[in-house]
Design a protein around this motif. Structure first.
Motif, PDB file in Angstrom:
ATOM      1  N   GLY A 477       1.368  -1.053   6.186  1.00 23.48           N
ATOM      2  CA  GLY A 477       0.049  -0.795   6.723  1.00 23.48           C
ATOM      3  C   GLY A 477       0.102   0.483   7.649  1.00 23.48           C
ATOM      4  O   GLY A 477      -0.755   0.397   8.553  1.00 23.48           O
ATOM      5  N   ARG A 479      -1.194   4.099   8.884  1.00 28.86           N
ATOM      6  CA  ARG A 479      -2.540   4.903   8.611  1.00 28.86           C
ATOM      7  C   ARG A 479      -2.456   5.624   9.991  1.00 28.86           C
ATOM      8  O   ARG A 479      -1.547   5.599  10.559  1.00 28.86           O
ATOM      9  CB  ARG A 479      -3.544   3.700   8.574  1.00 28.86           C
ATOM     10  CG  ARG A 479      -3.544   2.978   7.532  1.00 28.86           C
ATOM     11  CD  ARG A 479      -5.046   2.392   7.256  1.00 28.86           C
ATOM     12  NE  ARG A 479      -5.688   1.615   8.449  1.00 28.86           N
ATOM     13  CZ  ARG A 479      -5.354   0.274   8.816  1.00 28.86           C
ATOM     14  NH1 ARG A 479      -4.575  -0.510   7.940  1.00 28.86           N
ATOM     15  NH2 ARG A 479      -5.835  -0.175   9.824  1.00 28.86           N
ATOM     16  N   THR A 481      -3.320   7.363  13.385  1.00 27.30           N
ATOM     17  CA  THR A 481      -3.634   6.944  14.651  1.00 27.30           C
ATOM     18  C   THR A 481      -4.185   8.250  15.430  1.00 27.30           C
ATOM     19  O   THR A 481      -4.177   9.474  14.977  1.00 27.30           O
ATOM     20  CB  THR A 481      -2.297   6.620  15.386  1.00 27.30           C
ATOM     21  OG1 THR A 481      -1.291   7.722  15.265  1.00 27.30           O
ATOM     22  CG2 THR A 481      -1.838   5.571  14.655  1.00 27.30           C
ATOM     23  N   GLY A 527      -3.349   0.972   3.927  1.00 22.17           N
ATOM     24  CA  GLY A 527      -2.187   1.312   4.676  1.00 22.17           C
ATOM     25  C   GLY A 527      -1.131   1.599   3.584  1.00 22.17           C
ATOM     26  O   GLY A 527      -1.147   1.144   2.231  1.00 22.17           O
ATOM     27  N   PRO A 573      -1.760   0.519  13.607  1.00 20.63           N
ATOM     28  CA  PRO A 573      -1.650   0.226  12.284  1.00 20.63           C
ATOM     29  C   PRO A 573      -0.266   0.744  12.091  1.00 20.63           C
ATOM     30  O   PRO A 573       0.111   1.680  12.152  1.00 20.63           O
ATOM     31  CB  PRO A 573      -2.684   1.014  11.652  1.00 20.63           C
ATOM     32  CG  PRO A 573      -2.751   2.255  12.620  1.00 20.63           C
ATOM     33  CD  PRO A 573      -2.853   1.476  13.984  1.00 20.63           C
ATOM     34  N   ARG A 591       0.063  -5.676   3.641  1.00 18.44           N
ATOM     35  CA  ARG A 591      -0.969  -4.859   4.234  1.00 18.44           C
ATOM     36  C   ARG A 591      -1.614  -5.290   5.572  1.00 18.44           C
ATOM     37  O   ARG A 591      -2.041  -6.207   5.575  1.00 18.44           O
ATOM     38  CB  ARG A 591      -1.864  -4.547   2.858  1.00 18.44           C
ATOM     39  CG  ARG A 591      -1.385  -4.375   1.827  1.00 18.44           C
ATOM     40  CD  ARG A 591      -0.897  -2.624   1.842  1.00 18.44           C
ATOM     41  NE  ARG A 591      -0.246  -2.498   0.506  1.00 18.44           N
ATOM     42  CZ  ARG A 591       0.445  -1.045   0.151  1.00 18.44           C
ATOM     43  NH1 ARG A 591       0.361  -0.393   1.293  1.00 18.44           N
ATOM     44  NH2 ARG A 591       0.929  -0.999  -0.890  1.00 18.44           N
ATOM     45  N   SER A 592      -1.874  -4.203   6.326  1.00 18.45           N
ATOM     46  CA  SER A 592      -2.492  -4.307   7.619  1.00 18.45           C
ATOM     47  C   SER A 592      -3.784  -4.826   7.288  1.00 18.45           C
ATOM     48  O   SER A 592      -4.700  -4.175   6.400  1.00 18.45           O
ATOM     49  CB  SER A 592      -2.266  -3.216   8.324  1.00 18.45           C
ATOM     50  OG  SER A 592      -3.235  -3.490   9.633  1.00 18.45           O
ATOM     51  N   GLN A 594      -6.156  -4.480  10.021  1.00 17.86           N
ATOM     52  CA  GLN A 594      -6.816  -3.795  10.955  1.00 17.86           C
ATOM     53  C   GLN A 594      -7.814  -2.791  10.596  1.00 17.86           C
ATOM     54  O   GLN A 594      -7.749  -2.482   9.385  1.00 17.86           O
ATOM     55  CB  GLN A 594      -5.922  -3.245  12.064  1.00 17.86           C
ATOM     56  CG  GLN A 594      -4.866  -4.093  12.502  1.00 17.86           C
ATOM     57  CD  GLN A 594      -3.590  -3.277  13.425  1.00 17.86           C
ATOM     58  OE1 GLN A 594      -3.981  -2.286  13.924  1.00 17.86           O
ATOM     59  NE2 GLN A 594      -2.715  -3.911  13.527  1.00 17.86           N
ATOM     60  N   PRO A 596      -9.750   0.416   9.369  1.00 27.70           N
ATOM     61  CA  PRO A 596      -9.105   1.442   8.856  1.00 27.70           C
ATOM     62  C   PRO A 596      -8.841   2.856   9.600  1.00 27.70           C
ATOM     63  O   PRO A 596      -9.894   3.066  10.248  1.00 27.70           O
ATOM     64  CB  PRO A 596      -9.861   1.603   7.399  1.00 27.70           C
ATOM     65  CG  PRO A 596     -11.251   1.180   7.740  1.00 27.70           C
ATOM     66  CD  PRO A 596     -10.953   0.000   8.858  1.00 27.70           C
TER      67      PRO A 596
END
Length: 599
Positions: A477, A479, A481, A527, A573, A591-592, A594, A596
């Motif tokens: 996951g 991605r 930040t 992710g 994430p 997969r996260s 949270q 995107p």
């Protein structure tokens, strides 16, 4: 040497029967192989009439190196042998010196339709005058020390701030285009900083730390003779304010200019222990590069996580797709990790994607990123890429211009334009001045097959089954930040010191933040997975397959150094890892869920 008046008996037959450029003991054996191979095409290389009949075709194939049918470059005909053969044909295929000449241009003199590629040289091999010429171009053309919005340096670096791509197949090729665009403006190649030198992790080595030309206070402009501030050190930061001072004023540094870890500017006994520990970390990053080069696939196809059936190891009983998704561990995913680690290691401006391109070390650092990418590309000439992905805002096949407003995607440079041998794009790399880091000694985990990067040699592909075995720390996951972080990973139940000599230390997974909100869809929406090879730490601690490894992490904000507690980094994430023994492909991806992209 070229024979001016060659004949079949004296010169041409020996080229096919006893090629002089090969070792004497191998000539007859290799020549027999050539003859036997071409017999299948109804060409007899030992027969005058056959070679004469097929001479034009033979020459064309020899010149293009489609024959001999070999993967050994030493067997290809050298230029003087090719020219001797061409003269023989044009002089009338004379069998003996007594035969008459029959001159005609049957085979025209070859001419190259392509200019020779320009070379990106190793900084360590360049003369002071050559380095000063590069500095002067940055000064005069890019106005590197000028923080005004009209400065070409500010405009160029802002392209990275606003458009760079990460965590996806386009990552390496977008940055390739970014350098090509700069070189078109500079009118000269960008030299590379060889951070893969084998002694780059050893304090006191000329290869350790940053190159000297980035530390000098001043230089002599070769055109005017005046002493100027060194633009490789005193470059105007983003909008004239370094990331170091973006939030809080800092005493000491002049934040009009980009800032780096101050340990790079120390020498001798000044902070020796801290500097040694900093430089030693690079061996971990180098090993990650060597490990990445072992993958024989480039990436998961752009725009899709993919769940190919071929990656499901068993169908009895039928398995749900989400248990066995494609474990997206390929060259680009593995390679982006040491890329991010070096960015964070240099910091503070290099450790933020919104600020990083304003530091000139970015240029020579990324030239070497591209050099190691080129090592992989040349080792995998038939690799597959998602060719049509647009690399905005670059336009044209060589990324020599930008267009930030057109909605017509077909105008943009694509992955397919840049995912090829760099020589086809017009540039090549000069040899490194120092021997290259080749990887640490292999380890053995309870009889497991050899591990990724365990002495196979950089650039050699390793089979998927071999690359899958071992001990792994998996981040799913992953991605974008907003801020930048270092995730240091340990085994043994304790988050100790992040030092290369700590046996329990697995390594670092830096997360270089975007620094700004993503308003162009640059960040991947699903992710991705990132993996650290924990086999060496597991072996050093005497752990066995299946045993609880005592996985621990420490998360630190790269700007300010604050350590995050679990409830803080747990909201980010892809920050909470899982440990996996054995076959990496069988490890389920979680997969996260949270929100995107950047936050």
């Amino acid at each position: 040497m070229i024979v001016a008046q060659p004949t079949w008996d004296n010169d041409i037959r020996p080229l096919f029967g006893a090629p002089y450029w090969l070792p004497a003991e191998d000539r007859a054996r290799i020549a027999d192989r050539w003859r036997n191979c071409m017999t299948a095409y109804f060409v007899d290389l030992a027969d005058y009439a056959s070679v004469r009949t097929w001479s034009e075709t033979i020459y064309n194939h020899l010149a293009s190196r489609s024959i001999p049918l070999t993967t050994d470059a030493r067997q290809f005909w050298p230029l003087d042998a090719l020219e001797t053969f061409r003269l023989w044909v044009n002089q009338g295929w004379r069998r003996t010196p007594a035969d008459p000449f029959d001159n005609a241009t049957r085979l025209p003199k070859p001419s190259s339709p392509y200019p020779p590629p320009y070379l990106r040289h190793d900084l360590a091999s360049m003369s002071p005058a050559e380095i000063d010429d590069f500095r002067a171009r940055l000064d005069d053309i890019m106005r590197v020390t000028d923080p005004s919005p009209s400065s070409p340096w500010q405009k160029w670096a802002y392209v990275h701030t606003n458009w760079c791509l990460h965590y996806q197949e386009a990552f390496a090729f977008w940055h390739r285009g970014f350098l090509l665009y700069l070189e078109a403006m500079l009118g000269c190649p960008v030299p590379y900083w060889d951070w893969m030198a084998e002694d780059a992790s050893k304090d006191g080595s000329p290869s350790a730390g940053l190159p000297r030309c980035f530390l000098d206070q001043t230089y002599i402009h070769p055109g005017t003779g005046e002493r100027r501030p060194n633009p490789l050190r005193y470059a105007a930061a983003k909008d004239g304010q370094s990331k170091l001072c973006a939030k809080d004023s800092q005493p000491g540094p002049d934040c009009r200019y980009v800032q780096r870890n101050p340990l790079f500017y120390t020498t001798g006994d000044d902070h020796r222990a801290e500097r040694q520990a900093l430089f030693a970390m690079t061996e971990i990053f180098q090993q990650q590069v060597v490990d990445a080069l072992q993958f024989d696939s480039f990436s998961v196809p752009q725009g899709s996580p993919g769940f190919p059936w071929a990656n499901i190891p068993a169908f009895d009983p039928p398995q749900p797709d989400d248990l066995y998704p494609y474990r997206d561990q390929n060259f680009d995913g593995a390679y982006e990790q040491p890329h991010d680690n070096y960015h964070g290691w240099i910091g503070p401006d290099m450790a933020d994607n919104a600020y990083t391109a304003f530091d000139p070390i970015f240029l020579c650092y990324h030239a070497n990123i591209d050099r190691m990418l080129e090592v992989w590309i040349r080792a995998h000439p038939v690799a597959q890429y998602t060719a049509g992905v647009a690399l905005q805002p670059f336009v044209g096949p060589a990324a020599a211009q930008i267009d930030e407003v057109t909605p017509e995607l077909w105008r943009y440079t694509t992955i397919g334009d840049l995912a090829q041998d760099s020589r086809r794009l017009g540039y090549d790399y000069g040899p490194p001045a120092s021997p290259q880091f080749r990887g640490r000694a292999p380890v053995n985990l309870s009889g497991a097959v050899p591990l990724l990067g365990s002495g196979n040699g950089a650039g050699r592909p390793m089979g998927a089954a071999h690359a899958a075995m071992g001990a792994w720390v998996i981040f799913d996951g992953v991605r974008c930040t907003h801020d930048s972080y270092a995730i240091d990973v340990f085994l043994g139940g304790t988050a100790g010191e992040a030092r290369a000599d700590n046996a329990a230390y697995v390594g670092r997974f830096s997360r270089i933040g975007m620094g700004i909100a993503d308003d162009k869809g640059r960040c991947i929406r699903h992710g991705v997975s990132r993996v650290l090879d924990a086999s060496r730490a597991a072996a050093a601690l005497g752990l066995s397959a299946g045993q609880d490894p005592g996985l621990r992490i420490r998360v630190t904000n790269l700007h300010g150094g604050a350590e995050l507690c679990e409830d803080e980094y747990g909201e980010l994430p892809g920050f909470k890892p899982e440990f996996h023994w054995g076959d990496l492909r069988a490890a389920p991806v979680r997969r996260s869920s949270q929100s995107p992209c950047c936050h």
